[in-house]
Design a protein around this motif. Structure first.
Motif, mmCIF file in Angstrom:
data_model
loop_
_atom_site.group_PDB
_atom_site.id
_atom_site.type_symbol
_atom_site.label_atom_id
_atom_site.label_comp_id
_atom_site.label_asym_id
_atom_site.label_seq_id
_atom_site.Cartn_x
_atom_site.Cartn_y
_atom_site.Cartn_z
ATOM 1 N N HIS A 52 0.824 -1.204 0.000
ATOM 2 C CA HIS A 52 0.000 0.000 0.000
ATOM 3 C C HIS A 52 0.857 1.252 0.000
ATOM 4 O O HIS A 52 0.552 2.223 -0.691
ATOM 5 N N LEU A 53 1.953 1.213 0.758
ATOM 6 C CA LEU A 53 2.848 2.376 0.817
ATOM 7 C C LEU A 53 3.612 2.534 -0.492
ATOM 8 O O LEU A 53 3.885 3.638 -0.941
ATOM 9 N N ALA A 54 3.944 1.401 -1.125
ATOM 10 C CA ALA A 54 4.727 1.457 -2.365
ATOM 11 C C ALA A 54 3.848 1.813 -3.558
ATOM 12 O O ALA A 54 4.309 2.434 -4.520
ATOM 13 N N GLY A 55 2.565 1.430 -3.481
ATOM 14 C CA GLY A 55 1.712 1.529 -4.659
ATOM 15 C C GLY A 55 1.031 2.873 -4.834
ATOM 16 O O GLY A 55 0.269 3.074 -5.775
ATOM 17 N N ASN A 56 1.278 3.810 -3.925
ATOM 18 C CA ASN A 56 0.628 5.115 -4.032
ATOM 19 C C ASN A 56 1.671 6.216 -4.213
ATOM 20 O O ASN A 56 2.857 6.007 -3.978
ATOM 21 N N THR A 57 1.210 7.374 -4.648
ATOM 22 C CA THR A 57 2.128 8.504 -4.790
ATOM 23 C C THR A 57 2.753 8.808 -3.435
ATOM 24 O O THR A 57 2.072 8.743 -2.406
ATOM 25 N N GLU A 58 4.074 9.094 -3.454
ATOM 26 C CA GLU A 58 4.743 9.394 -2.187
ATOM 27 C C GLU A 58 4.057 10.561 -1.490
ATOM 28 O O GLU A 58 3.689 11.541 -2.137
ATOM 29 N N PRO A 59 3.927 10.480 -0.191
ATOM 30 C CA PRO A 59 3.261 11.571 0.527
ATOM 31 C C PRO A 59 4.109 12.847 0.478
ATOM 32 O O PRO A 59 5.332 12.779 0.513
ATOM 33 N N SER A 60 3.442 13.994 0.389
ATOM 34 C CA SER A 60 4.173 15.255 0.357
ATOM 35 C C SER A 60 4.067 15.983 1.692
ATOM 36 O O SER A 60 4.624 17.049 1.860
ATOM 37 N N LEU A 65 1.247 11.193 4.812
ATOM 38 C CA LEU A 65 1.869 9.931 5.241
ATOM 39 C C LEU A 65 0.950 9.190 6.210
ATOM 40 O O LEU A 65 0.722 7.983 6.080
ATOM 41 N N VAL A 66 0.398 9.928 7.170
ATOM 42 C CA VAL A 66 -0.478 9.310 8.169
ATOM 43 C C VAL A 66 -1.728 8.729 7.494
ATOM 44 O O VAL A 66 -2.153 7.618 7.804
ATOM 45 N N SER A 67 -2.282 9.467 6.517
ATOM 46 C CA SER A 67 -3.509 8.945 5.903
ATOM 47 C C SER A 67 -3.206 7.745 4.990
ATOM 48 O O SER A 67 -4.041 6.852 4.829
ATOM 49 N N LEU A 68 -1.986 7.695 4.450
ATOM 50 C CA LEU A 68 -1.578 6.522 3.659
ATOM 51 C C LEU A 68 -1.522 5.268 4.552
ATOM 52 O O LEU A 68 -1.981 4.187 4.174
ATOM 53 N N ILE A 69 -0.995 5.432 5.761
ATOM 54 C CA ILE A 69 -0.921 4.306 6.706
ATOM 55 C C ILE A 69 -2.331 3.923 7.183
ATOM 56 O O ILE A 69 -2.654 2.753 7.342
ATOM 57 N N VAL A 168 -6.888 3.384 13.822
ATOM 58 C CA VAL A 168 -5.544 3.092 14.310
ATOM 59 C C VAL A 168 -4.856 4.401 14.694
ATOM 60 O O VAL A 168 -5.050 5.424 14.030
ATOM 61 N N LEU A 169 -4.106 4.366 15.793
ATOM 62 C CA LEU A 169 -3.424 5.578 16.262
ATOM 63 C C LEU A 169 -1.991 5.560 15.761
ATOM 64 O O LEU A 169 -1.253 4.611 16.005
ATOM 65 N N ILE A 170 -1.628 6.608 15.027
ATOM 66 C CA ILE A 170 -0.333 6.648 14.344
ATOM 67 C C ILE A 170 0.483 7.819 14.887
ATOM 68 O O ILE A 170 0.029 8.963 14.833
ATOM 69 N N ASP A 171 1.666 7.537 15.414
ATOM 70 C CA ASP A 171 2.566 8.612 15.848
ATOM 71 C C ASP A 171 3.351 9.104 14.635
ATOM 72 O O ASP A 171 3.712 8.305 13.768
ATOM 73 N N SER A 172 3.660 10.412 14.596
ATOM 74 C CA SER A 172 4.421 10.917 13.448
ATOM 75 C C SER A 172 5.353 12.050 13.855
ATOM 76 O O SER A 172 5.100 12.748 14.837
ATOM 77 N N TRP A 173 6.419 12.199 13.094
ATOM 78 C CA TRP A 173 7.459 13.190 13.393
ATOM 79 C C TRP A 173 7.914 13.878 12.102
ATOM 80 O O TRP A 173 7.896 13.280 11.031
#
Ligand code: MG
Length: 381
Positions: A52-60, A65-69, A168-173
């Motif tokens: 799923h992460l590889a098959g979509n446009t890289e997050p900008s 990124l969080v919504s991709l996960i 799902v709860l996703i931490d991000s930095w």
């Protein structure tokens, strides 16, 4: 633009039969996922996350990124709903991705579970991500030391993973990239075998990321290899333009709300490797009878595995589960209901009992015990 150098390696280890870890190296995105679930379900979950992460446009952006996960989580839940053989599967995920913020290069990081991102620094390894595990919760609450957590028998119990809950709860930095910085993404098969000092020494001694990952994996395997070992080393080789924000690495940290985590997320236990069925095709004439015996055996195990209730721990709360405390083969216990009592409110003796699970034949009996714990805690001076 960030110019990266990288190396990646993954090994099954010396104990497990399958490699349920999965990695992605697709500059500017680097991912490690550690799947769990009986049979091959863990592999499916980890692969789905990475695909799923590889098959979509890289997050900008970090939100992207969080919504991709988040989408990857939905994809895993959807598959588990469609294919009952994968029910209960889940995976960790840790992502490092090069992005831009106002024309300047920046690093985005996101994490769910206990796969980790470290940065190598002069004074030692800096762990950027926080583990979403039972032992980490107990360390945060001051009930375990880091040294006790590192060898705790329940250190593989996660409090968050992809594939378990719709929310799902996703931490991000957001991190500042600095030329010369070296990052390490890895599954728990690495840091449960090697100390920070051993990992740091290898990262310092070996310049080539390709060679560094091979050494890390082979030393973790030599140290025991109790789990799958996956390692991605990422070097910041060049930056254009140079960021103007200085050398402070962590610019923003967005922890998902721990209060929600405590009440909404069920505990996810990594099941033990299911043993091979005792079944041989060489006894051709007896196949039919063996199949019958096996069916009866599995059904008995299923009935036993799903019978009874126990009072155990869910995140930092006391809760009632259906099934057996350690699960039987792939019949894992399921969360039944909360006791509305925090682990922190228990006495040491009660905690010890609840950690191994106090079993009952009926839900009523389990409820009665939960209520007793609750009343004792609330009336304690
Ligand atoms: Mg693992």
């Amino acid at each position: 633009m960030i110019e990266f150098g990288w190396g990646a390696a993954s090994e099954v280890g010396r104990v497990r039969k399958n490699n349920q870890d999965c990695l992605l190296v697709s500059s500017p995105m680097f991912v490690v996922a550690d799947g769990m679930g009986g049979h091959k379900a863990g592999e499916v979950a980890a692969l789905l996350a990475v695909e799923h992460l590889a098959g979509n446009t890289e997050p900008s952006s970090l939100d992207g990124l969080v919504s991709l996960i988040d989408d990857a989580n939905s994809a895993i839940i959807e598959r588990a709903t469609d294919d009952p053989s994968t029910r209960g599967m889940g995976t960790t995920v840790v992502v490092l991705v090069g992005m831009e913020l106002g024309n300047e290069p920046i690093l985005g990081v996101a994490n769910v579970g206990d796969s980790r991102l470290y940065r190598r620094a002069e004074h030692g390894l800096v762990q950027i991500t926080e583990d979403h595990s039972l032992v980490e919760t107990l360390v945060r609450d001051g009930r375990l030391t880091h040294a006790e957590a590192a060898v705790h028998p329940q250190r593989n119990i996660l409090t968050r993973a992809l594939g378990i809950d719709e929310k799902v709860l996703i931490d991000s930095w957001l991190l500042t990239p600095v030329i010369g910085d070296r990052y390490l993404l890895c599954s728990d098969g690495l840091f449960n075998e090697l100390s920070n000092m051993e990992i740091q020494t290898i990262l310092d001694e070996i310049d080539s990321p390709d060679e560094a990952v091979l050494r890390l994996v082979s030393e973790a395997s030599a140290a025991g290899g109790h789990d799958n070992i996956t390692v991605v080393v990422v070097d910041i080789v060049d930056l254009d333009p140079l960021p103007s924000v200085g050398r402070q690495r962590v610019i923003e940290f967005h922890p998902a709300l721990p209060a929600i985590e405590r009440t909404q997320q069920a505990v996810v236990a990594e099941p033990k490797e299911p043993s091979n069925p005792v079944f041989t095709w060489r006894l051709g004439l007896f196949v039919a009878s063996i199949v019958t015996v096996m069916t009866v055996l599995i059904m008995s195990i299923a009935i036993y595995g799903r019978s009874g209730y126990f009072v155990g721990i869910s995140g930092s709360d006391v809760a009632i589960f259906k099934g057996r405390p350690d699960g039987i083969l792939w019949f894992d216990p399921t969360f039944e209901e909360s006791v509305k009592l925090e682990v922190a409110d228990l006495t040491a003796k009660e905690l010890k009992a609840v950690q191994s699970g106090v079993t009952f034949d009926s839900l009523d009996e389990a409820k009665r015990y939960g209520f007793e714990l609750y009343t004792q805690a609330k009336t304690r001076p």
